[in-house]
Design a protein around this motif. Structure first.
Motif, mmCIF file in Angstrom:
data_model
loop_
_atom_site.group_PDB
_atom_site.id
_atom_site.type_symbol
_atom_site.label_atom_id
_atom_site.label_comp_id
_atom_site.label_asym_id
_atom_site.label_seq_id
_atom_site.Cartn_x
_atom_site.Cartn_y
_atom_site.Cartn_z
ATOM 1 N N VAL A 1 3.493 18.569 -10.087
ATOM 2 C CA VAL A 1 2.773 17.310 -9.875
ATOM 3 C C VAL A 1 3.715 16.247 -9.320
ATOM 4 N N GLY A 2 4.953 16.222 -9.866
ATOM 5 C CA GLY A 2 5.931 15.252 -9.380
ATOM 6 C C GLY A 2 6.267 15.470 -7.913
ATOM 7 N N TYR A 3 6.373 16.763 -7.529
ATOM 8 C CA TYR A 3 6.678 17.066 -6.135
ATOM 9 C C TYR A 3 5.572 16.590 -5.206
ATOM 10 N N PHE A 4 4.323 16.903 -5.580
ATOM 11 C CA PHE A 4 3.196 16.494 -4.732
ATOM 12 C C PHE A 4 3.061 14.971 -4.695
ATOM 13 N N ALA A 5 3.323 14.322 -5.819
ATOM 14 C CA ALA A 5 3.255 12.864 -5.858
ATOM 15 C C ALA A 5 4.302 12.258 -4.928
ATOM 16 N N TYR A 6 5.522 12.799 -4.999
ATOM 17 C CA TYR A 6 6.594 12.297 -4.126
ATOM 18 C C TYR A 6 6.244 12.538 -2.664
ATOM 19 N N SER A 7 5.674 13.722 -2.378
ATOM 20 C CA SER A 7 5.314 14.058 -1.006
ATOM 21 C C SER A 7 4.253 13.102 -0.468
ATOM 22 N N GLU A 8 3.253 12.788 -1.274
ATOM 23 C CA GLU A 8 2.187 11.878 -0.852
ATOM 24 C C GLU A 8 2.710 10.454 -0.672
ATOM 25 N N ILE A 9 3.602 10.065 -1.584
ATOM 26 C CA ILE A 9 4.194 8.720 -1.456
ATOM 27 C C ILE A 9 5.005 8.621 -0.162
ATOM 28 N N ALA A 10 5.751 9.677 0.150
ATOM 29 C CA ALA A 10 6.551 9.672 1.376
ATOM 30 C C ALA A 10 5.655 9.592 2.614
ATOM 31 N N LYS A 11 4.547 10.342 2.593
ATOM 32 C CA LYS A 11 3.615 10.302 3.720
ATOM 33 C C LYS A 11 2.990 8.920 3.869
ATOM 34 N N GLN A 12 2.571 8.362 2.723
ATOM 35 C CA GLN A 12 1.933 7.049 2.760
ATOM 36 C C GLN A 12 2.930 5.974 3.180
ATOM 37 N N ARG A 13 4.170 6.111 2.767
ATOM 38 C CA ARG A 13 5.205 5.151 3.159
ATOM 39 C C ARG A 13 5.447 5.222 4.661
ATOM 40 N N ALA A 14 5.483 6.432 5.206
ATOM 41 C CA ALA A 14 5.669 6.591 6.652
ATOM 42 C C ALA A 14 4.500 5.986 7.412
ATOM 43 N N GLN B 1 -4.640 -5.691 9.643
ATOM 44 C CA GLN B 1 -5.540 -5.106 8.647
ATOM 45 C C GLN B 1 -5.073 -3.716 8.254
ATOM 46 N N LEU B 2 -4.670 -2.916 9.245
ATOM 47 C CA LEU B 2 -4.167 -1.578 8.948
ATOM 48 C C LEU B 2 -2.896 -1.655 8.113
ATOM 49 N N GLU B 3 -2.021 -2.605 8.428
ATOM 50 C CA GLU B 3 -0.781 -2.764 7.677
ATOM 51 C C GLU B 3 -1.074 -3.120 6.225
ATOM 52 N N GLN B 4 -2.016 -4.023 6.012
ATOM 53 C CA GLN B 4 -2.377 -4.426 4.653
ATOM 54 C C GLN B 4 -3.023 -3.272 3.887
ATOM 55 N N GLU B 5 -3.891 -2.515 4.562
ATOM 56 C CA GLU B 5 -4.568 -1.397 3.902
ATOM 57 C C GLU B 5 -3.574 -0.316 3.491
ATOM 58 N N THR B 6 -2.643 0.006 4.371
ATOM 59 C CA THR B 6 -1.660 1.036 4.027
ATOM 60 C C THR B 6 -0.716 0.556 2.931
ATOM 61 N N ALA B 7 -0.409 -0.743 2.930
ATOM 62 C CA ALA B 7 0.430 -1.293 1.865
ATOM 63 C C ALA B 7 -0.287 -1.204 0.529
ATOM 64 N N SER B 8 -1.578 -1.518 0.521
ATOM 65 C CA SER B 8 -2.363 -1.445 -0.710
ATOM 66 C C SER B 8 -2.477 -0.007 -1.199
ATOM 67 N N GLN B 9 -2.713 0.920 -0.263
ATOM 68 C CA GLN B 9 -2.819 2.326 -0.640
ATOM 69 C C GLN B 9 -1.494 2.860 -1.177
ATOM 70 N N LEU B 10 -0.399 2.438 -0.577
ATOM 71 C CA LEU B 10 0.914 2.876 -1.054
ATOM 72 C C LEU B 10 1.175 2.356 -2.461
ATOM 73 N N THR B 11 0.854 1.101 -2.704
ATOM 74 C CA THR B 11 1.053 0.517 -4.039
ATOM 75 C C THR B 11 0.220 1.242 -5.080
ATOM 76 N N GLU B 12 -1.038 1.492 -4.741
ATOM 77 C CA GLU B 12 -1.924 2.197 -5.682
ATOM 78 C C GLU B 12 -1.401 3.601 -5.977
ATOM 79 N N LEU B 13 -0.912 4.287 -4.969
ATOM 80 C CA LEU B 13 -0.404 5.648 -5.153
ATOM 81 C C LEU B 13 0.841 5.640 -6.041
ATOM 82 N N ILE B 14 1.714 4.672 -5.826
ATOM 83 C CA ILE B 14 2.924 4.589 -6.651
ATOM 84 C C ILE B 14 2.568 4.337 -8.102
#
Length: 325
Positions: A18-31, A293-306
């Motif tokens: 789970v930690g690996y997949f979480a890190y992978s998703e966070i990395a994708k969302q951060r990119a 708007q896209l920048e704000q949405e991705t920032a919000s999604q990244l925060t929620e995922l973290i």
């Protein structure tokens, strides 16, 4: 084997997975967030390039009017416009970073050309003669400054139309290109009013108007509507300038003077250019909005995922601690 050890052996691999997949998703969302930030910054830098082009176009128009009237027309306006151009260029160049890196050759050419602006102005102020050659030299001098900016804008825009955002970037560049033709039309017409009749001038104005309409028709195609350009052509700005065009084109070698002044031509052509500038600014504002708007949405999604990943990690850790007791 105690149950606690069994639970530990079962849960630990799941916890690590789970930690690996979480890190992978966070990395994708951060990119994705970084790319959206790059897009938003590029949109703002595109606007800065458009601002420089517009102010140089205005200065070119005032300069042509000034030179063609022996310094009697637009002396104050030209001085004020030069200050405005300098402020815009200084502000724009200091804020262009990503485009400068991505398109270094085009950007360096822009900087090199803009460094000659002072020399262009000195030549304009020092001219003590009039005539078609001098007017053409003024037009060409400013056009040599504007063309590299258009080339930089084109390089930044690219040719991608796959998304709404990229299609809008194409539309904005096309409007900017048409506006440059309108700026040349203003300068050429102002010179033509002075010279009264010139077949080459008539042909040049006809060509510039045709090129504007052809470029603007591409915007119609990108927008997926056939109503945008016809609507522009029904505006008072277009109609007023078109009427002056017809007068110039109907003149012949026996015409001693035209029934309008240089100032009237300048006002009519400037009104048309300002209308195109409004259309360009509207598309630019939409681009900046979409990118932000896209920048704000991705920032919000990244925060929620973290936060979700942190919560899941603490929950799993708590479960392991309880299981081991």
């Amino acid at each position: 084997m105690p149950l606690r050890i069994v639970v530990l052996f079962v849960v630990t691999p799941l916890f690590l997975l789970v930690g690996y997949f979480a890190y992978s998703e966070i990395a994708k969302q951060r990119a994705l967030h970084m790319r959206s930030g790059h897009t938003a910054q590029t949109a703002r830098e595109d606007r800065a390039i458009s601002d420089m082009i517009h102010e140089l176009q205005r200065e070119r128009g005032f300069s042509v009017g000034y030179v063609s009237s022996d310094g009697l027309t637009f002396p104050d306006e030209l001085t004020q416009q030069r200050d405005r151009t300098d402020q815009t260029i200084a502000s724009a160049l200091s804020g262009i970073d990503l485009i400068a890196v991505d398109h270094r050759e085009e950007f360096d050419r822009v900087v090199a050309c803009l460094q000659t602006l002072t020399h262009v102005r000195q030549r304009i102020d020092g001219w003590d003669e009039n005539g078609q050659r001098i007017i053409e030299e003024v037009i060409n001098s400013y056009t040599r400054l504007i063309d590299p900016l258009l080339a930089l804008a084109q390089a930044s825009t690219g040719s991608d139309r796959s998304t709404e955002y990229h299609a809008l970037r194409q539309a904005r560049f096309l409007i900017s290109s048409a506006k440059e033709k309108a700026g040349l039309e203003r300068a050429t017409g102002a010179a033509g009013v002075v010279m009264v009749y010139s077949l080459s001038m008539q042909e040049e104005l006809t060509s510039l108007r045709r090129e504007q309409l052809a470029t603007l028709s591409e915007v119609d195609a990108i927008k997926g509507s056939s109503a945008w350009l016809p609507t522009l052509q029904r505006t008072r700005q277009y109609v007023a300038l078109d009427d002056l065009h017809e007068i110039i084109l109907s003149a012949d070698a026996t015409t001693d003077s035209l029934p309008f002044t240089r100032t009237q031509w300048f006002a009519a052509s400037t009104a048309w250019i300002d209308l195109l500038r409004q259309e360009e600014a509207a598309v630019t504002a939409e681009l900046v909005f979409l990118a932000s708007q896209l920048e704000q949405e991705t920032a919000s999604q990244l925060t929620e995922l973290i936060w979700f990943s942190v919560f899941a990690a603490f929950t799993a850790a708590a479960f392991v601690v309880v299981a081991l007791k």
